[in-house]
Scaffold this active site. Structure first.
Site, short mmCIF file in Angstrom:
data_model
loop_
_atom_site.label_atom_id
_atom_site.label_comp_id
_atom_site.label_asym_id
_atom_site.label_seq_id
_atom_site.Cartn_x
_atom_site.Cartn_y
_atom_site.Cartn_z
N GLY A 64 0.82 -1.20 0.00
CA GLY A 64 0.00 0.00 0.00
C GLY A 64 0.86 1.25 0.00
O GLY A 64 2.05 1.21 0.31
N CYS A 65 0.24 2.37 -0.35
CA CYS A 65 1.01 3.60 -0.51
C CYS A 65 1.50 4.12 0.84
O CYS A 65 2.70 4.37 1.01
CB CYS A 65 0.19 4.65 -1.25
N TYR A 66 0.59 4.30 1.80
CA TYR A 66 1.04 4.70 3.14
C TYR A 66 2.04 3.68 3.67
O TYR A 66 3.06 4.04 4.26
CB TYR A 66 -0.13 4.75 4.13
N ALA A 67 1.70 2.40 3.51
CA ALA A 67 2.55 1.34 4.04
C ALA A 67 3.97 1.47 3.51
O ALA A 67 4.95 1.34 4.26
CB ALA A 67 1.97 -0.03 3.71
N THR A 68 4.11 1.75 2.23
CA THR A 68 5.45 1.90 1.65
C THR A 68 6.22 3.01 2.34
O THR A 68 7.39 2.83 2.74
CB THR A 68 5.33 2.19 0.14
#
EC number: 1.2.1.38
Lengths: 338, 338, 338, 338
Positions: free
Chosen positions: D146-150
């Site tokens: 995921g974007c936030y996760a990255t």
């Protein structure tokens, strides 16, 4: 292509927004080699400190005379290229200048609009590929069009230049909005975020310096224009983009479908001009070299309304400059741009 | 003012952007009392949940017939006011409608531009205070001008309406940019932040529904205009504001200083029109009821360039509506607005 | 109130963004009279040329010694108020200073965070109305809190100051985003539209000058803090607003509902603090003096998450200053603000 | 490479923002061939009508069963990939899924955070190249982070994953701001320009669905986390970008210079991670696959502050997906991305 050595490129004035865009495009170009980046206030600084997104491991150098590179782009404030170009040409460099210094044939117009004297011969091929492809292909020195000028000339050329199948233009009213990057990378209160967020501001109304360039490219002149012309430039809260509305009065009134078809024909060989059935949008051309053009007419008076959109840093500066370089080198026009 | 009871106000369609702006202005108005806010989809919801910045402790009510209030503002989608206004007038309410339903005298033009039939008598005083102050002061029902229309009519009236001291207008080319709040509080992909940030988009080019309203207010008509007219509306990445560029051709060419002076004289009694020596800016009029106007001309053809700026939600909607209410109630025109 | 003469007000440093916001608020205030606006670089210029939206017919004056006005607001760059305030107080003026010059009791902390020496007694009542109402009401001189400090202190006070019904705070992690107007009306490349549009940038990470002010107001100090504190300030592409996320570790873990109720009780007499059930939004407080606060907790570790939003120019500067003036004059706290 | 046939690619869910970004990257990729774009609501429409800037002469097709292409990217709303992936794998396709469907190993966590049941084996290699390069290189199916996760995992991995040379993490406080494109190409009032311009809004505070993914990738879990974790996601007025502030408490306190050096060592082989000496900026990573990371500490409590920036559509979606494809195909990791 064994034995072939890529031409080398230097960019003089590489730390402004146009220079940075050009640096990125040349660095990614498959058939030339980026050799040196010259800058004034940023000399000595690393490119990666100013423009990390470019991901270029280079340092801006102070300009100290004719570079070794085969090709020199100049992206300097107006007036500076006038000083450097003669020496570059004397040394056999291929030159593409992005400033206004060499665009106008008429020194009197240059003086009026740029407030600078210049020699009568300080003129280079006006390098708008869609209009002057053949001249550009034979030129060693080219003057890259202005950003507003590009968006306006491309919108008007089909009705102002031969073949004049749409009849004579009697007047053109032009409103154009530019993103803030067009004003350069500079520290000015009136260009600060707080002053421009949610704002629109007209400036140099009816007297912008791109006016004589536009009229000259269309085959007439600001000194003695063959049709009425009024140009209102504005800055708008965008980083990139120029959005231009042209309201054109023609002597005879053709069906708009015929005029659209004429635009399509006029640009049938132009890889970067798209005639669109809907009004263009800045986002549709951002980060591209396209000029999108929409042709319609007013329901009230039948006058022509032509709307164009470009990215001021690409088609309005760096992209068109690379397109010109490609043409001058005999490469495919779109190389490294599409 | 012992014994004086403030007139009461209901706003029908209070949860859109214009309705919300109006709610705040009426709530702060010193000489009327905000009584009820009616909404459709938001009925039952608290104002403080939708517009916390208004700080209004009220709940949107479903509309269930003629309100008790003395004054009814309608800020509904086009077509809805047509259904409600007759009953309001029959019940003696003072009515100010912010929609396009009652602006056009000519039902045929209404049909063409709004795609709706309407009765021949569905017309109310066109309430632009700078032009029709006397009529408004005697009206019980008023149709509030459109936002683009306000910015354009105010820019053109001095040269299009008597006294015609500037000579006859032969053509007008108009480009106008609106902030996104002009498109209403709605869920549409093309109005999303991602689609409009850094973008400009023209729409309804040459056929916007404010066109007949503009020409009617200027003493001519879209059906048979006495001068050429071409209007290109655009949306720009602003929340509020309309920025309009008018390029005007006049039969005779007066010195621009005379025309400027004529504009000053024309608006000498208008508290919300400012003739500015520099081009206006959206930020200069945001959250105000001012219309800033700048008058200049093209150096190339001497045609007139008039630039105007308003806040679409204030002078283009709620502010002008309150100004009209003040005039209808015999109050000072600026009460609760300055 | 026959015979009553409104107190008069001068604003020193009136041409910056805080000064301009204050000018508008004081001009509209029903119970004081705006007398003079002093500015440095803008001295001699008309207010209407710099801030047309204010609609103030005044001219910025050069500061030439103690003004005649009863009340003096100072909205100057840090370091300047230190020079002017003593003389103003000696002449019996009521003083409200919006700079950081008089906020810190500890000159050593002032030196560390502002890089300036200041006398040990250069301290005035820290004028945060929600915490120090009584002191302010008896003060002749008040130091208006910083913008970040306001958003952070209001979010932390209920758990950091008596009554300590939530238990001891062990650490606070704070991220806060400010609109660009917080950086002042200045010409800097890094604050230009092109550099900040679509951008976010942290700065002074972990060492912002509001840090000691925050800890001092919470009853501890930056020199010897009683809980862990880490503050990351950022600028975001907004003109106005501060949005703050506080992640708070408490020694004992209470149900979040109890903590919320404690926040409501803590601020039950504060007219400008709203405890919200949803996360606040900058738009909900823009152009208002509200501080919206949302209290929740992390599902993973139960730590408290408090989010606050203010308008940096209003609650974070001019609005809070007027609120303080009202308290100092014995007026209703909300006069001229709601 | 005579005789070599480029692998072919289909993108399923190609008309959203991530899908469009991916379409452009795959179309320009030198060593794979874009074959088909599948879409749902846009099926039958031309790519050039929705995304003119892509300049792709293709038409979105309705999905009608396993495509012929060698490689299938899925960029679908959560829940949809679960239905399609088994069949694709059965047919021997290489699969890269950009949704959350296959990221979590624990179906209970999936149910809690995504509100959807899923089979216990619905899990694919978690494809974060900087952490799991070897696994990815041997995978036929990969779940793109995921974007936030990255942005969060890359900021935390050096202190949370072996080698644990910085000591044990006791708590992490995380605030992250996402551009609006992260919310997808959808018609929602709260994502409209008028609602998000000049605004910041937190949402899903302390319970965002990327939380379990983050903790799982760091070697712990949301169900039983080995350190405190609090995550506040926000949307900010940007089109692209994620800006993340991590405040990290470590059991032992190392000099920040050692920690910085550890970050540099940790990512020494990661071509897209840059450890920066200044705080990152969204503009520095926009339109790139870089994750910029800045490591510093709070002057008050010595806790670690790590700030990261990525482009949510590139490193947070399409760019990382292409990077994963390159690794899975045995290509150079940066092919078609730099």
């Amino acid at each position: 292509m064994r034995g072939y050595k890529k031409p080398t490129v230097s960019i003089i004035g590489a730390s402004g927004y146009s220079g940075a865009e050009l640096s990125g495009m040349i660095a990614r170009h498959p058939s030339v080699k980026l050799e040196n980046l010259y800058a004034y206030s940023q000399a000595g600084n690393k490119v990666s400190d100013i423009y990390p997104a470019l991901n270029l491991d280079m340092t801006y150098r102070a300009y100290e005379g004719v570079p070794e590179s085969d090709i020199c782009f100049l992206a300097l404030p107006h007036g500076e290229a006038l000083k450097l170009v003669p020496e570059l040409l004397d040394n056999g460099k291929m030159v593409i200048d992005l400033s206004g210094d060499f665009r106008l044939k008429n020194p009197a117009e240059h003086l009026t609009y740029y407030k600078q004297e210049k020699p009568a011969d300080a003129w280079m091929t006006y390098a708008m590929p869609e209009l002057f492809h053949d001249e550009i292909s034979q030129a060693k020195a080219a003057s890259n069009p202005g950003c507003y000028a590009t968006s306006i000339i491309l919108g008007l050329a089909p009705v102002c230049r031969p073949p004049m199948s749409c009849g004579t233009v009697t007047s053109v009213s032009c409103s154009a909005l530019s993103g803030l990057s067009g004003a350069g990378r500079s520290a000015k209160t009136e260009l600060s975020f707080s002053e421009m967020n949610n704002n629109i501001r007209a400036y140099k109304v009816g007297m912008h310096q791109h006016t004589p360039e536009i009229l000259q490219a269309l085959g007439t002149s600001a000194t003695s224009p063959s049709f009425g012309f009024a140009f209102t430039p504005m800055i708008a809260p965008l980083t990139r983009g120029i959005y231009t509305v042209l309201n054109i009065s023609l002597e005879k009134q053709l069906p708009v479908s015929e005029i659209k078809e004429h635009y399509r024909q006029f640009y049938r060989s132009a890889p970067f001009v798209r005639i669109c059935s809907n009004p263009p949008e800045v986002l549709h051309v951002a980060h591209t070299n396209f000029c999108d053009i929409h042709v319609t007419q007013s329901a009230q008076d039948g006058s022509l309304i032509v709307i164009t959109a470009i990215d001021n840093l690409v088609k309005g500066a760096a992209g068109q400059a690379v397109q010109n370089m490609n043409i001058m080198l005999g490469y495919d026009e779109t190389l490294g741009i599409m």
